[in-house]
Write a protein that holds these residues in place. Structure first.
Motif, PDB file in Angstrom:
ATOM      1  N   ARG A 157     -68.953  26.069-121.098  1.00 41.27           N
ATOM      2  CA  ARG A 157     -69.822  26.926-121.012  1.00 41.27           C
ATOM      3  C   ARG A 157     -70.456  26.187-120.313  1.00 41.27           C
ATOM      4  O   ARG A 157     -69.490  26.114-118.772  1.00 41.27           O
ATOM      5  CB  ARG A 157     -70.656  27.720-121.505  1.00 41.27           C
ATOM      6  CG  ARG A 157     -70.248  28.524-123.253  1.00 41.27           C
ATOM      7  CD  ARG A 157     -70.945  29.472-123.444  1.00 41.27           C
ATOM      8  NE  ARG A 157     -70.575  30.186-124.250  1.00 41.27           N
ATOM      9  CZ  ARG A 157     -70.138  30.021-125.525  1.00 41.27           C
ATOM     10  NH1 ARG A 157     -70.688  28.619-126.413  1.00 41.27           N
ATOM     11  NH2 ARG A 157     -69.339  31.613-127.343  1.00 41.27           N
ATOM     12  N   ASP A 170     -69.475  35.986-122.643  1.00 41.65           N
ATOM     13  CA  ASP A 170     -68.423  35.648-122.627  1.00 41.65           C
ATOM     14  C   ASP A 170     -67.109  36.421-122.060  1.00 41.65           C
ATOM     15  O   ASP A 170     -66.145  36.281-121.419  1.00 41.65           O
ATOM     16  CB  ASP A 170     -68.114  34.979-123.663  1.00 41.65           C
ATOM     17  CG  ASP A 170     -69.403  33.741-124.142  1.00 41.65           C
ATOM     18  OD1 ASP A 170     -69.480  33.250-122.981  1.00 41.65           O
ATOM     19  OD2 ASP A 170     -70.145  33.459-125.361  1.00 41.65           O
ATOM     20  N   VAL A 175     -63.726  33.069-120.675  1.00 40.52           N
ATOM     21  CA  VAL A 175     -63.372  31.867-120.780  1.00 40.52           C
ATOM     22  C   VAL A 175     -62.667  31.031-120.991  1.00 40.52           C
ATOM     23  O   VAL A 175     -61.739  31.682-120.807  1.00 40.52           O
ATOM     24  CB  VAL A 175     -64.725  31.781-122.085  1.00 40.52           C
ATOM     25  CG1 VAL A 175     -66.314  32.405-121.941  1.00 40.52           C
ATOM     26  CG2 VAL A 175     -64.194  32.199-123.238  1.00 40.52           C
TER      27      VAL A 175
END
Length: 600
Positions: A157, A170, A175
């Motif tokens: 992140r 997400d 991701v």
């Protein structure tokens, strides 16, 4: 169900299958992008990219010395009170666990020991996976990530965090994930290196999942045919040892250092650890790997082998502690677990990563470790005819013209060379002035005396037969072999000790029996400094111990024969004098050095 397979395979690891299977669509929605992996292979992240472990390691190793000496004294006292063999074995095992306490502590410090990605270099050690974007993910969409196997999963992140759950944000953007191994494969019956990552997404009260399978990269032993990058040696305490190290440093290629390390008086750098490596495809598709040093389980080298932690572990250099377990009937003090007794024959058909060659009976834990990698065959050869008993006493492998050759000791050729010099001449020509005790350690008899010595001739006859059998077991054809003259003798350090003890006995049957046993000894050590036990620099250069063979017209017959044999495959030989620093202690240059070489 719609499926899409995205497969990136490591060319160096056979039999690995990876499939990224996307999630099935939720009713009335577009399909959810699934879990994908950029590589089927991951590393055991046991190096120390931030150099955070070395200072701690030195403290642990230093503190262990006194504690282990005291434990050895307690062991000796307890041993003398035992009557049953089973009690002795139990004592040995508990003592070994106690003595390996520091090794366990040292090994516990590594990049996988925490839940942090330790900088950009550590980030490269992660195998990348991705959860594809699901732009239409509803507000109640959540996901869980689970793994099997000895691995840890991170999600990127703002930084890298341990991955367990994903939220709707997400899932909408997708991701990136990173996977690290937390240990190597040690015994494939316990763990074979397989791992899975499963993504489970829940939205609107429904759950679906996606899974990928991965495999840890095998730990592969280093090949002598690879490009030399660094030479490691002990910090010699004598002028003779410093001199040959200086001369060796002078012939190393530019940019290849010779590093001298204080091992606390242990001369045998080769025996302390085996250099190996792991490799996987990196984020850019290029190979990325790390060295994996495997210290010996030989208790004689226990403390010296800790230089792997205190001096060598660091960025892209990992160390693996493989604890040896004492077994009944095998002496802890044998040398078969020294890593000079583990060499790697370069690739042959069906064995693309080479073949591990060991002598006699190394620790079953070490053998299990390398067999469990599933990538290299192990062949056991006979080294019982040698006093020390190491593979590197009779064979070494060299790069040659895109392939390789084996340099092999030839006692028959050594005996034949003796006929080319006058029998009245001493076998060892050109010796420097020798002071006590070295004047007694170097056998200064004449050639005629050596040739008339049945024990000497028999020792070399046996050596020649055993070497031939070992060469045959390895499948070496004549075109692969470069033979060089080496003579062996039964007059080892053990022989000298037995001789002194026998001579101190009074005349009579006991003395006669002791002398007969002495004359019956046939296990060999190198009589002439062993030119097989040298240093492969790179294709074209080989550093060998000065053999001190008979002189004819001022020329050393053994040195000339060695140069001629290696010249035929394009090698120039540099001879250096290790007579006092290594040879008289029953080792040579290869025993006193170790190397880091390039890996794929």
């Amino acid at each position: 169900m719609r499926r899409r397979h995205m497969i990136w395979l490591s060319a160096g690891v056979a039999g690995v299958v990876l499939a990224g299977v996307p999630l099935v669509a939720f009713a009335g929605a577009a399909p959810v992008a699934g879990l994908q992996a950029l590589s089927a292979v991951f590393l055991a992240n046991l190096d120390d990219d931030a150099n955070a472990c070395r200072t701690k390691a030195r403290t642990i190793a230093a503190a262990a010395v006194g504690r282990e000496e005291a434990a050895d004294e307690r062991f000796q006292e307890a041993k003398d009170k035992l009557e049953l063999e089973s009690e002795f074995l139990a004592l040995r095992r508990s003592h070994r666990i106690e003595q390996n306490q520091a090794d366990r502590q040292l090994a516990a410090c590594n990049d996988a020991a925490d839940t942090v990605v330790n900088g950009a270099a550590d980030e490269l050690d992660l195998t990348r996976l991705r959860v594809g974007a699901w732009p239409d993910a509803p507000a109640d969409a959540t996901a869980t990530l689970t793994t099997t196997g000895k691995v840890r999963l991170f999600v990127k992140r703002a930084g890298w965090q341990v991955a367990s759950t994903l939220g709707p944000a997400d899932l909408r953007r997708g991701v990136q994930l990173g996977l690290e191994g937390t240990d190597v494969v040690r015994d494939r019956t316990v763990w074979d290196g397989g791992a899975t990552v499963t993504l489970r997404v829940t939205a609107g009260g429904r759950t679906t999942s996606s899974l990928v399978r991965l495999k840890e990269a095998p730990v592969l032993t280093q090949l002598n045919t690879a490009k030399l990058q660094r030479v490691l040696t002990t910090d010699a305490s004598d002028d003779s040892g410093r001199k040959w190290r200086d001369e060796t440093a002078e012939v190393l290629p530019e940019g290849v250092p010779l590093t001298r390390i204080d091992t606390g008086g242990d001369e045998w750098m080769q025996d302390l650890f085996e250099p190996a490596y792991q490799v996987m495809p990196g984020p850019d598709g290029k190979p990325h790997g790390q060295r994996v040093l495997v210290p010996t389980v030989n208790d004689l080298h226990r403390q010296a082998a800790r230089i792997t932690y205190t001096e060598l572990r660091g960025p892209d250099v990992a160390v693996v502690h493989v604890p040896g377990v004492p077994v009944a009937g095998i002496d802890d003090m044998n040398t078969y677990d020294s890593m000079g007794n583990l060499e790697t024959m370069p690739p042959t058909p069906g064995h693309p990563h080479g073949t591990i060659v060991v002598g006699n009976t190394p620790s079953r834990e070490i053998l299990t470790f390398f067999r469990s990698q599933g990538a290299q065959q192990i062949v056991t050869v006979d080294t019982g005819w040698l006093t020390i008993g190491h593979v590197d006493e009779f064979i070494q492998f060299l790069p040659y013209a895109g392939g390789w050759r084996a340099i092999v000791a030839d006692p028959t050729a050594g005996l034949a060379l003796l006929s080319k010099a006058p029998g009245t001449q001493k076998l060892h020509g050109g010796l420097p002035t020798l002071e006590w005790p070295y004047d007694g350690r170097i056998d200064q008899r004449t050639i005629a005396e050596f040739r008339a010595d049945k024990q000497f001739v028999d020792t070399n006859r046996i050596a020649a037969a055993r070497i031939a059998a070992n060469v045959g077991k390895l499948g070496l054809t004549p075109d692969r072999i470069v033979r060089v003259p080496v003579l062996f003798t039964a007059r080892s350090l053990d022989w000298a000790i037995e001789k002194t003890a026998a001579e101190e006995l009074p005349a009579g049957p006991a003395r006669d029996k002791a002398m007969a046993a002495l004359n019956a000894m046939r296990q060999g050590v190198a009589e002439t400094p062993n030119v097989v036990n040298g240093l492969v620099v790179n294709a074209g250069r080989y550093v060998a111990p000065t053999p001190y063979g008979p002189l004819v017209n001022g020329r050393d017959l053994f040195a000339d024969a060695t140069s001629a044999a290696l010249n035929q495959i394009g090698y120039q030989v540099t001879f250096v004098d290790d007579l006092i620093s290594a040879h008289v202690s029953e080792g040579e240059i290869h025993c006193s050095t170790n190397t880091f070489r390039a890996y794929p």
